[in-house]
Design an enzyme around this catalytic site. Sequence first.
Site, PDB file in Angstrom:
ATOM      1  CE1 TYR A 536      10.267  37.095  82.154  1.00 16.89           C
ATOM      2  CE2 TYR A 536      11.270  35.600  83.736  1.00 16.89           C
ATOM      3  CZ  TYR A 536      11.015  35.977  82.419  1.00 16.89           C
ATOM      4  OH  TYR A 536      11.521  35.231  81.388  1.00 16.89           O
ATOM      5  CE1 TYR A 633      13.957  40.585  76.466  1.00 10.94           C
ATOM      6  CE2 TYR A 633      15.022  39.016  75.010  1.00 10.94           C
ATOM      7  CZ  TYR A 633      13.877  39.559  75.546  1.00 10.94           C
ATOM      8  OH  TYR A 633      12.653  39.070  75.159  1.00 10.94           O
TER       9      TYR A 633
HETATM   10  C1  LIG Z   1      11.282  36.221  76.241  1.00 14.93           C
HETATM   11  S1  LIG Z   1      11.114  35.769  74.617  1.00 14.93           S
HETATM   12  C2  LIG Z   1      10.088  37.022  74.030  1.00 14.93           C
HETATM   13  C3  LIG Z   1       8.852  36.466  73.440  1.00 14.93           C
HETATM   14  C4  LIG Z   1       9.042  35.800  72.134  1.00 14.93           C
HETATM   15  N1  LIG Z   1       9.020  36.789  71.066  1.00 14.93           N
HETATM   16  C5  LIG Z   1       8.030  34.723  71.904  1.00 14.93           C
HETATM   17  O1  LIG Z   1       7.375  34.707  70.868  1.00 14.93           O
HETATM   18  O2  LIG Z   1       7.862  33.876  72.769  1.00 14.93           O
HETATM   19  C6  LIG Z   1      12.699  36.116  73.998  1.00 14.93           C
HETATM   20  C7  LIG Z   1      12.912  35.709  72.571  1.00 14.93           C
HETATM   21  O3  LIG Z   1      12.165  36.524  71.682  1.00 14.93           O
HETATM   22  C8  LIG Z   1      12.954  36.873  70.548  1.00 14.93           C
HETATM   23  N2  LIG Z   1      13.251  38.305  70.592  1.00 14.93           N
HETATM   24  C9  LIG Z   1      12.966  39.146  71.601  1.00 14.93           C
HETATM   25  N3  LIG Z   1      13.364  40.388  71.320  1.00 14.93           N
HETATM   26  C10 LIG Z   1      13.938  40.351  70.105  1.00 14.93           C
HETATM   27  C11 LIG Z   1      14.565  41.331  69.273  1.00 14.93           C
HETATM   28  N4  LIG Z   1      14.670  42.599  69.631  1.00 14.93           N
HETATM   29  N5  LIG Z   1      15.048  40.911  68.093  1.00 14.93           N
HETATM   30  C12 LIG Z   1      14.963  39.648  67.702  1.00 14.93           C
HETATM   31  N6  LIG Z   1      14.381  38.680  68.440  1.00 14.93           N
HETATM   32  C13 LIG Z   1      13.861  39.015  69.635  1.00 14.93           C
HETATM   33  C14 LIG Z   1      14.228  36.083  70.680  1.00 14.93           C
HETATM   34  O4  LIG Z   1      14.032  34.846  70.056  1.00 14.93           O
HETATM   35  C15 LIG Z   1      14.333  35.889  72.175  1.00 14.93           C
HETATM   36  O5  LIG Z   1      15.131  34.799  72.547  1.00 14.93           O
END
Ligand SMILES: C[S@@+](CC[C@H](N)C(=O)[O-])C[C@H]1O[C@@H](n2cnc3c(N)ncnc32)[C@H](O)[C@@H]1O
Length: 681
Positions: A536, A633
């Site tokens: 990370y 998470y």
């Molecule tokens: C670390 S980021 C992951 C990457 C993100 N999907 C992006 O496009 O940048 C974390 C965010 O992704 C989305 N996310 C990740 N896992 C998810 C899940 N299982 N369901 C819905 N949203 C998710 C949420 O908005 C979360 O706050």
Amino acid sequence: MNPSITPRVPLFHSGDQVDSAPPQAPQPFRLPPTFGIPNTGPLVSGSLLRSLTVTLPRPPVSEPANAGSSGVWPSIRAAPGGQTSSFHSLLATWRRDSGVTYPGLPSGGFTHTTPPSAPGKPPTDVQKDTSTSLHSVKDRIPATLNPPTCVALPNSLPHPPTDGNNRSVSWPIAPAFPALTQTAPQPVAPTFPAPAADKLPAPPEPVERNEKEEADSEPEIEYEVETILDRELRNGQPYYLIKWKGYAETDNTWEPLECLNCPDLLREFLAQRSAKAGTKSGKRKTKAKPTLSALSMTALPTLPSQPSRESSVREATGASPAASTAPKAVKPALVKTVKVVTADASDKAIRPKAAGVRKAHRATRPPPQRRHALHRGLEAIMAAPLKPNIQAFLALVRNAQGPPISVVNDVDDEGPPTDFTYVDHLIYTAGVPQPDRDALCGCQCPRGCAREFPGRCACRHQDGDEFPYDHNGRVVIEPGYLIVECNSKCACGPECPNRVVQRGMQVKLEIFKTPHKGWGVRAKQTIPKGTFISEYAGEILTFAESLRRGEEYDNIGRTYLFNIDHETADDEDPEYTVDAYHYGNVTHFFNHSCEPNLAVYPVLIDHPHVALHRLAFFATRAIAKGEELTFDYHTDRTGVDAESDGGTGDGVSSVSNDSKLTLQLKCMCGAKKCRGALHAV
Ligand SMILES: C[S@@+](CC[C@H](N)C(=O)[O-])C[C@H]1O[C@@H](n2cnc3c(N)ncnc32)[C@H](O)[C@@H]1O
């Protein structure tokens, strides 16, 4: 970047580990890129649009952390009921028994623990995390601390096995580093010229196949394509005439499309070809006849799993100009017997001999008619220009360390995040201490820290004595336990099997747009259980700064903050947090799943202060090609599924146990056991 051809780190020859060699003084060596942490200085925050809070698991007992150690050694905490002994008495025993002087030892305050239960088992009575974090990595209870006598290894290091012709085929002590330890099989055709020494094909990547395949197949080797010279159809399937880099023209071979991994060259070739066809229409090309020597290297057909998608062909070609101008082809297993094969050789004739491989690939091959259609589709995609959003994303990840990362968006036209810079390292922002390498302690194992002799490596004694990696460099200790890798002060070299995370990412990944979770990351190869995926990366913030940024990120319901709290007691705040919002690597795009396939381990490498350990993702099970990589998470403990650990509390804690959890973010992981909400804010 092409790790299979150019090792990222200078490799020690396995012959260095000779039985009778006298102990050597620690030698300086060049560290891989991820080892060095550049001082980028304080950063200017831009607009903060997203947030993620991920928390490391906490130690089982709130013992005062390493008081008086000047932050030099990581403190090792006592387990409930465990006994502690002072560092001074350990040091005295150590010096008495080993006669080793160990530079940089703390003046006091270091304690170690004899665990009440079997070593390697996580604590079972951990408390629940009540922070707003998404993830935790739990502290490790160290195993019994033997006097860390770091001495030369005995004369019993295993020797590489041979294949019956006295050729080394593998070196069992450290196959995690195949460039060092594995000898590529040689073609037996007497006319096949040996490549120049510096052009020798690199051995296969360590995690290219699943374990079954590894056991019964030949290693897959990548060769570099210099030019594509011609194309012809054989039974309706396109074959390309390849000039191999470092090999003579007489070694040119015809390869099927699916064996090539050089989209830029292919695109260029197809563009030139269609331009030529425009001016010389009607003129047929003469079919080139492959030579015997050319055909002595035969190809393993591997049809891309999703050939109609951009993922199959659109890849960033790596950081260096060399990599971008000379993409590589997957030139798989060399066949050990010469076969006279004609130009219109059937698939069967060019298949490798290894039965396991043949079976595996037969299973994935569509029937011929469909295959030809796929090939035509694939070529059409290659010849078409890239969409601007994909081009922009590929430019973003172009300098990523490790194998090229591909990008796919079959959902919409969204491009990469505009306020994100790709970095593979950690950035120490204002108020966060830089690593003080003078304060590091290193082991004195001049011939490597062998898993077989953990008691002899001082690094192991910071880590409960258990060697964290197996012979393939895969993690074997349970998630949540601290991994202490060898560092720049250690006498061992970069080939040491206790250096895995610091060698950087080795697996092929793809960033793709998901329908409901934004971008995500999936595997472009099978990944065995225990494989290191990536670290990370991002900015390390003081906790105060992370609170400030977190508030802004929370407003948009996205979170990229990962607390470094392996050493933090349950009722304390962590000292530092990694923020991957503005700066980070591919892990920035890892999504949450309630049934994840990754776990995060705290890893200490080049920082003497355990409060600034690094965060490394490892596969918790075998991952299939095409599967999304996810972590939990809300795993505030070890990343182990709650039920799989018998519900002891070492695994995933339940949403309802955390009063701060809200249902603000609906979880879209799709798992059967989905808890319904993300522990996001
Ligand atoms: C670390 S980021 C992951 C990457 C993100 N999907 C992006 O496009 O940048 C974390 C965010 O992704 C989305 N996310 C990740 N896992 C998810 C899940 N299982 N369901 C819905 N949203 C998710 C949420 O908005 C979360 O706050």
